[in-house]
Scaffold this motif. Structure first.
Motif, PDB file in Angstrom:
ATOM      1  N   ALA A  94       0.845  -1.205   0.000  1.00 16.55           N
ATOM      2  CA  ALA A  94       0.000   0.000   0.000  1.00 16.55           C
ATOM      3  C   ALA A  94       0.879   1.253   0.000  1.00 16.55           C
ATOM      4  O   ALA A  94       0.601   2.229  -0.695  1.00 16.55           O
ATOM      5  N   ARG A  95       1.960   1.206   0.784  1.00 17.47           N
ATOM      6  CA  ARG A  95       2.833   2.377   0.865  1.00 17.47           C
ATOM      7  C   ARG A  95       3.583   2.610  -0.447  1.00 17.47           C
ATOM      8  O   ARG A  95       3.806   3.758  -0.843  1.00 17.47           O
ATOM      9  N   LEU A  96       3.979   1.520  -1.123  1.00 17.09           N
ATOM     10  CA  LEU A  96       4.646   1.682  -2.425  1.00 17.09           C
ATOM     11  C   LEU A  96       3.738   2.461  -3.364  1.00 17.09           C
ATOM     12  O   LEU A  96       4.190   3.362  -4.085  1.00 17.09           O
ATOM     13  N   HIS A 187      18.047  19.692   6.644  1.00 15.47           N
ATOM     14  CA  HIS A 187      16.649  19.284   6.769  1.00 15.47           C
ATOM     15  C   HIS A 187      16.378  18.199   5.754  1.00 15.47           C
ATOM     16  O   HIS A 187      16.900  18.221   4.639  1.00 15.47           O
ATOM     17  N   ARG A 188      15.569  17.249   6.151  1.00 17.73           N
ATOM     18  CA  ARG A 188      15.323  16.101   5.290  1.00 17.73           C
ATOM     19  C   ARG A 188      14.159  16.355   4.339  1.00 17.73           C
ATOM     20  O   ARG A 188      14.146  15.848   3.218  1.00 17.73           O
ATOM     21  N   ALA A 189      13.173  17.120   4.783  1.00 20.29           N
ATOM     22  CA  ALA A 189      11.929  17.237   4.017  1.00 20.29           C
ATOM     23  C   ALA A 189      11.288  18.578   4.299  1.00 20.29           C
ATOM     24  O   ALA A 189      11.460  19.139   5.382  1.00 20.29           O
ATOM     25  N   PHE A 303      12.529   3.664  15.195  1.00 19.89           N
ATOM     26  CA  PHE A 303      11.800   2.520  14.653  1.00 19.89           C
ATOM     27  C   PHE A 303      11.993   2.435  13.146  1.00 19.89           C
ATOM     28  O   PHE A 303      11.802   3.436  12.441  1.00 19.89           O
ATOM     29  N   GLY A 304      12.334   1.260  12.656  1.00 20.64           N
ATOM     30  CA  GLY A 304      12.439   1.053  11.210  1.00 20.64           C
ATOM     31  C   GLY A 304      12.679  -0.426  10.946  1.00 20.64           C
ATOM     32  O   GLY A 304      13.224  -1.127  11.797  1.00 20.64           O
ATOM     33  N   THR A 305      12.278  -0.894   9.783  1.00 23.81           N
ATOM     34  CA  THR A 305      12.374  -2.315   9.461  1.00 23.81           C
ATOM     35  C   THR A 305      13.788  -2.870   9.631  1.00 23.81           C
ATOM     36  O   THR A 305      13.979  -3.955  10.176  1.00 23.81           O
TER      37      THR A 305
HETATM   38  C1  LIG Z   1      11.669   3.329   5.480  1.00 22.17           C
HETATM   39  C2  LIG Z   1      11.789   4.521   6.375  1.00 22.17           C
HETATM   40  C3  LIG Z   1      11.457   4.461   7.737  1.00 22.17           C
HETATM   41  C4  LIG Z   1      11.070   3.195   8.425  1.00 22.17           C
HETATM   42  O1  LIG Z   1       9.877   2.644   7.973  1.00 22.17           O
HETATM   43  P1  LIG Z   1       9.541   1.114   8.240  1.00 22.17           P
HETATM   44  O2  LIG Z   1       8.292   0.867   7.506  1.00 22.17           O
HETATM   45  O3  LIG Z   1       9.387   0.937   9.699  1.00 22.17           O
HETATM   46  O4  LIG Z   1      10.700   0.334   7.704  1.00 22.17           O
HETATM   47  C5  LIG Z   1      11.544   5.639   8.478  1.00 22.17           C
HETATM   48  N1  LIG Z   1      11.932   6.789   7.915  1.00 22.17           N
HETATM   49  C6  LIG Z   1      12.277   6.876   6.606  1.00 22.17           C
HETATM   50  C7  LIG Z   1      12.708   8.188   6.060  1.00 22.17           C
HETATM   51  C8  LIG Z   1      12.212   5.746   5.801  1.00 22.17           C
HETATM   52  O5  LIG Z   1      12.567   5.840   4.509  1.00 22.17           O
END
Ligand SMILES: *Cc1c(COP(=O)(O)O)cnc(C)c1O
Length: 370
Positions: A94-96, A187-189, A303-305
């Motif tokens: 969905a996010r893609l 800044h990132r965004a 938090f991140g995958t």
């Molecule tokens: C992918 C990503 C995350 C982490 O998202 P997950 O779905 O938890 O992997 C956080 N911040 C950014 C900028 C990302 O690209």
């Protein structure tokens, strides 16, 4: 979706379960095959699983010049029952498509994305590492392939998925908290920009910030919003903190924060499964730093995958001063969240309905050419 199989000869494929005895790198290794599908004349065509290898691409391909590209990151795990389970890949699909909508890349039906991933996991199932903390990292991505130098959306695209048998993101494992650089230099965004989309250009734009962070002994920058008022996120992780009152806070998702599936999972699990209340709010950075100083904030992390949960041990500033979080070690709530998430992913704890996707075994005779 009818997938065409053009597999490596049997003798050239992995024959035995993958039992690495040394540490596995993150994201370096590849499996035998990849999934490909092309977008031509307004349709996705020729879904196929082929040997992993170089792609033929016109030097004028739009993605190479104007970064019309989106990607995802997910993980699959070998469970004790010998089966491979992918974590929440419907959310990635969905996010893609949401990212695609942001940079005018045509959507791919979510079910087709899930089928592509599960079929590839099945073909290359022997690559799933038998190792504590290891996984099959899944990388789906789409990029514009039209040979054209006009700044406009590509008329052609390729969707690719490949797999990387990976060890834990941090070689030192979950034991080492990381350091983040707090700075107003980068800044990132920006509002109206692409911060909420997982598109390659965001990462090119963050490389210098990451480089400067490393010069400060930090692993990444803690990015603030463009007014330097609120905490947004780190390079590839959402940020979180835990208060002495026992509440876990994640910055509210805005158009300048990537909506992490790991964060969403923590929010959905909530107090009942994590033993800590979880909510989102805007996080003013000065108040945050004061609260870390006073001890009102006891833990922080990301938090991140890739890393699942990272603990932040300290923040470092442009003048090289440092601010420790709590005692600088991994706190009890951070550990609990890590154990809950990884327990669910690895089949050691019951998963909420629909969170795990089984890579079904297809008889190899069902694949032409085998
Ligand atoms: C992918 C990503 C995350 C982490 O998202 P997950 O779905 O938890 O992997 C956080 N911040 C950014 C900028 C990302 O690209």
């Amino acid at each position: 979706m009818d997938i065409r199989y053009q597999l490596k000869p049997r003798a050239a494929r992995r024959q035995k379960p993958f039992l690495p005895d040394g540490p596995l790198p993150f994201g370096q290794l590849r499996t035998d095959h990849m999934f490909l599908m092309d977008y031509v004349d307004g349709r996705w065509i020729d879904p196929r699983i082929v040997p992993y290898g170089p792609l033929a691409l016109a030097p004028g391909a739009v993605a190479l010049h104007y970064a019309q590209e989106i990607f995802e990151g997910a993980k699959a795990f070998l469970h004790e029952d010998g089966e491979i389970h992918a974590f929440r890949i419907d959310k990635n699909a969905a996010r893609l498509n949401r990212s695609g909508a942001g940079v005018l890349i045509p959507p791919i039906p979510e079910d087709d994305q899930v089928q592509a991933i599960l079929s590839l996991l099945d073909v290359d199932r022997l690559w799933a590492p038998h190792q504590e903390g290891a996984s099959l990292y899944i990388r789906p991505f789409v990029f514009g392939t039209q040979d054209s130098l006009g700044v406009k959306p590509s008329s052609r695209y390729t969707f690719c998925v490949f797999l990387s048998p990976s060890g834990p993101y941090y070689p030192a494992g979950f034991r080492e908290p990381v350091k983040l650089l707090v700075t107003r230099r980068f800044h990132r965004a920006a509002p109206g920009g692409t911060g909420a989309f997982k598109t390659g250009g965001n990462y090119a734009a963050s490389l210098m910030a990451g480089h400067v962070a490393h010069e400060h002994g930090a692993s990444q920058v803690l990015f603030l919003d463009v007014t330097d008022t609120y905490i947004e996120e780190a390079g590839a992780m959402n940020h979180f903190h835990v208060t002495r009152a026992g509440e876990l806070l994640i910055p509210t998702f805005t158009e300048t924060i990537l909506r992490s599936i790991t964060s969403e999972s923590v929010l959905e699990l909530g107090e009942r499964h994590l033993g800590v209340r979880v909510r989102q709010d805007r996080i003013p950075v000065e108040q945050f730093l004061d609260d870390v100083r006073s001890g009102a904030i006891t833990e922080a992390g990301g938090f991140g995958t890739a890393a699942v949960v990272s603990a932040v041990g300290s923040y470092v500033f442009d003048d090289a001063t440092e601010l420790r979080v709590g005692d600088g070690h991994i706190g009890p709530h951070t550990r609990k969240v890590y154990e809950a998430l990884t327990g669910i992913q690895r089949g050691k704890r019951p998963a909420p309905e629909g969170w795990l996707f089984l890579a079904k075994r297809v008889e190899s005779t069902a694949r032409p050419g085998e």
